[in-house]
Design an enzyme around this catalytic site. Structure first.
Site, mmCIF file in Angstrom:
data_model
loop_
_atom_site.group_PDB
_atom_site.id
_atom_site.type_symbol
_atom_site.label_atom_id
_atom_site.label_comp_id
_atom_site.label_asym_id
_atom_site.label_seq_id
_atom_site.Cartn_x
_atom_site.Cartn_y
_atom_site.Cartn_z
ATOM 1 N N GLU A 149 0.830 -1.221 0.000
ATOM 2 C CA GLU A 149 0.000 0.000 0.000
ATOM 3 C C GLU A 149 0.858 1.262 0.000
ATOM 4 O O GLU A 149 0.589 2.202 -0.738
ATOM 5 C CB GLU A 149 -0.959 0.019 1.195
ATOM 6 C CG GLU A 149 -2.204 -0.832 1.014
ATOM 7 C CD GLU A 149 -1.964 -2.295 1.309
ATOM 8 O OE1 GLU A 149 -0.853 -2.650 1.761
ATOM 9 O OE2 GLU A 149 -2.897 -3.098 1.105
ATOM 10 N N HIS B 217 -10.622 -5.421 10.253
ATOM 11 C CA HIS B 217 -11.237 -5.229 8.936
ATOM 12 C C HIS B 217 -12.548 -4.444 8.998
ATOM 13 O O HIS B 217 -13.347 -4.524 8.069
ATOM 14 C CB HIS B 217 -11.515 -6.590 8.274
ATOM 15 C CG HIS B 217 -10.297 -7.264 7.743
ATOM 16 N ND1 HIS B 217 -9.281 -7.702 8.558
ATOM 17 C CD2 HIS B 217 -9.916 -7.578 6.476
ATOM 18 C CE1 HIS B 217 -8.343 -8.269 7.816
ATOM 19 N NE2 HIS B 217 -8.689 -8.191 6.553
#
Lengths: 324, 332
Positions: free
Chosen positions: A60, A129
């Site tokens: 990322e 998450h």
């Protein structure tokens, strides 16, 4: 006006903008060969080829940082984060570079980049998450933050984001990907910083965004059966934020309930509530209240997970308290 | 490290290198004086001692090639022709600075000359350079991106992710970037030996399929030879290339690094014996291309340019209040 899902509104807008401008490229993990974790980018690798639909390693920091460099050189990268939770390794790139380059270069160069993906809780995805990061990214000048609740706003805001000149944090909600509604055709653009009255009413103002907007509308529907008419304001974007629409509504209704999925402390709802308190103190007939997620890491078990995010009843109760 | 035979170089070219190095050193020495006088605020990191690296790489590149670097960033735009007055004014926090006084020493930008900054977080600009290189190829140009960073940056996470991506994209010829490690042996006060499991930093690029080599960063002929090869290769193939230049900073890490407890004075002295400017000067003198008179003239010309820059910076106004809220967004 054709009906379309939230998911298809994202994809349709990506396709339209890629067709319109060859500098728009997509980048992210498993968006190409795999077709996208949430299948937003299904078929796009075949349609546009690997130079415009770039599958990345699990990096990322690397690919969001690379997107910044691409944007500085004139491309318009639209980067998918598999979920916003995974943007945190790249937070340094987003905050320290993307948000500030225009400023510390004295306006010499900007970063016209969009980062998009699902934000907020899903179903039993547990603590790592399920986070809502809007107030985190909303904190930094130089970024724009959108959190659309409808397919129409997805189209209008994503188009504005891709055509704009600044870095945009585009917060989708996985719980809305299947949500269907009318979407205007053609060049429909929703400007940033323009809230929407999702439902008109006179008794209380409920302010929400993203998935919570739908819970707010459901609460308004149930309250209407008891003769309580809520005005529901959809913020649409959190930076810039349209306080004028919020303030005008609260001055009419004299009561305000602000709803967010994220944790209570230092959240978007607290920010909106403070603005209302500062500007509408004499108009208020009740304290401004917040309806927020529970102050806990998201649990896995469904029974307690459901208790960790706000629901229609929580919003309805808050409105009733404001009216009591 | 490959030993480079002394190549035959056009004395005019070598003289230009010499003038360039004198110019950027004179500029940096002035910034240190201005900092001590309180004219320059914040942090100040000077390039003194490392001049051969940036000078050779900019000589070997084309004017339309682009550059990114960390916060030791004054000489890169200066050698590309940026107005020294505008750079000095930026350091002085004046509105006439290249960045209107909003960036300061660590964030020099001159995009019109391909200089894309100027970054204050170690290693944080490396992914930007990789993406920028991709954009250059995407736009069907043969421009190259030069990405400068120090030895310390190679231990940050922001190094490994984009370097892997650069190697990967290089397989498709879509990443013409040259990584230039200005290895001055110390990440602030921590030596390479104390911070890197492998001290041959160039060899780390082997793991990412990126051709690499080390070079004596004090010998401008050697650096220029490697720089030309690296830049030409990146331009021709669209693949990344890495060069580790072994160099040394004569000044402290930053202007506040007064006592330098991490290195011995004798070590600094021994590196000063290999001052890149004096080495080139000695060679030009031995070959009969430089006299005492010419040296004095070159120094005087550099002094005049830097004096002018200081005068301009001193005379310039500070940013007015309305500059506080501009350049945050494109439309505001």
């Amino acid at each position: 006006m054709p009906e379309m899902t939230y998911r298809d509104a994202i994809k349709t807008t990506l396709v339209e903008e890629m067709d319109r401008n060859p500098n728009v490229i997509l980048m992210g993990e498993d968006i190409g060969v795999y077709q996208g974790t949430f299948r937003i980018t299904e078929g796009l690798l075949d349609k546009y080829g690997p130079r415009r639909v770039v599958d990345t390693p699990i990096s990322e920091l690397g690919f969001i940082g690379a997107g910044i460099g691409m944007a500085m050189l004139g491309l318009r990268p639209v980067i998918e984060v598999m979920t916003w939770n995974f943007s945190l390794p790249a937070a340094d790139q987003i905050i320290q570079n993307a948000a500030k380059i225009r400023y510390f270069s004295g306006g010499q160069v900007g970063v016209p980049m969009v980062i998009r993906g699902p934000n907020g809780a899903g179903v039993q995805l547990s603590a790592q998450h399920s986070q809502s990061l809007e107030s985190f990214y909303g904190h930094f000048p130089g970024l724009k933050v959108a959190a659309p609740s409808t397919p129409a706003d997805v189209k209008g805001l994503l188009r504005a984001a891709i055509r704009g000149e600044d870095p945009v944090i585009f917060l989708e909600h996985a719980g809305l990907y299947g949500h269907k509604d009318d979407v205007p055709e053609n060049d429909y653009v929703v400007p940033f910083g323009k809230a929407r009255i999702a439902r008109a009413g006179r008794d209380a103002t409920v302010i929400a965004y993203s998935r919570m907007l739908h819970f707010a509308l459901a609460a308004a529907e149930s309250l209407a059966r008891d003769g309580i008419e809520c005005e529901v304001v959809d913020l649409r974007s959190l930076r810039p934020i349209d306080y004028e629409t919020v303030i005008a509504s609260v001055r009419r209704t004299h009561r305000a309930v602000v709803v967010q999925e994220q944790w209570r402390l230092f959240g978007a709802a607290g920010e909106v509530a403070a603005e209302i308190a500062e500007r509408c103190f004499d108009d208020l007939d009740a304290p401004v209240t917040r309806v927020t997620g529970a102050d806990v890491p998201m649990p896995y078990a469904r029974s307690i997970e459901l208790m960790a995010i706000p629901h229609e009843q929580d919003i309805a109760e808050a409105v009733r308290r404001a009216l009591s | 490290m490959k030993q480079v035979e002394k190549p035959q170089i056009d004395p005019q070219v070598a003289l230009r290198w010499y003038k360039d190095m004198i110019y950027i050193r004179t500029f940096e020495e002035q910034t240190e004086r201005s900092f001590r006088r309180g004219k320059i605020g914040g942090y100040l990191h000077v390039y003194t001692g490392q001049e051969a690296v940036v000078t050779a790489f900019l000589e070997a590149s084309r004017p339309d090639d682009i550059m990114f670097t960390g916060y030791r960033d004054h000489p890169h735009p200066l050698l590309r022709g940026s107005d020294p007055g505008a750079i000095m004014a930026e350091l002085y926090g004046k509105v006439t600075g290249v960045c209107k006084g909003k960036g300061g020493s660590m964030h020099i930008f001159d995009v019109s000359r391909g200089f894309y900054g100027g970054y204050g977080v170690i290693g944080g600009h490396i992914p930007l350079a990789v993406g920028a290189a991709y954009a250059l190829r995407y736009q069907n140009t043969d421009r190259v991106c030069l990405c400068f960073f120090g030895d310390g940056a190679m231990n940050s996470g922001a190094f490994h992710e984009p370097i892997n991506m650069a190697g990967l994209w290089g397989h498709d010829g879509t990443c013409p970037v040259v990584f230039i490690i200005e290895n001055n042996l110390y990440a602030m006060g921590t030596s390479v030996k104390r911070s890197s499991a492998v001290t041959n930093l160039a060899s780390r690029f082997d793991q990412y399929a990126i051709p690499n080599e080390q070079v004596d960063g004090m010998d401008i002929f050697a650096v220029h030879g490697v720089a030309s090869r690296a830049i030409d290769e990146a331009r021709r193939t669209g693949r990344p290339y890495a060069v580790e230049a072994l160099t040394y900073r004569f000044s402290g890490h930053g202007a506040a690094d007064l006592f330098q407890p991490y290195r011995e004075k004798t070590e600094v002295e021994s590196w000063r014996q290999r001052d890149p400017i004096r080495m080139l000067e000695g060679r030009l003198r031995a070959d009969g291309h430089l006299t005492d008179g010419a040296i004095a003239e070159i120094q005087a010309a550099a002094d005049r340019m830097v004096e002018e820059a200081v005068k301009f910076a001193e005379a310039s106004p500070e940013p007015p209040a309305e500059e506080l809220y501009t350049d945050i967004y494109a439309d505001a």
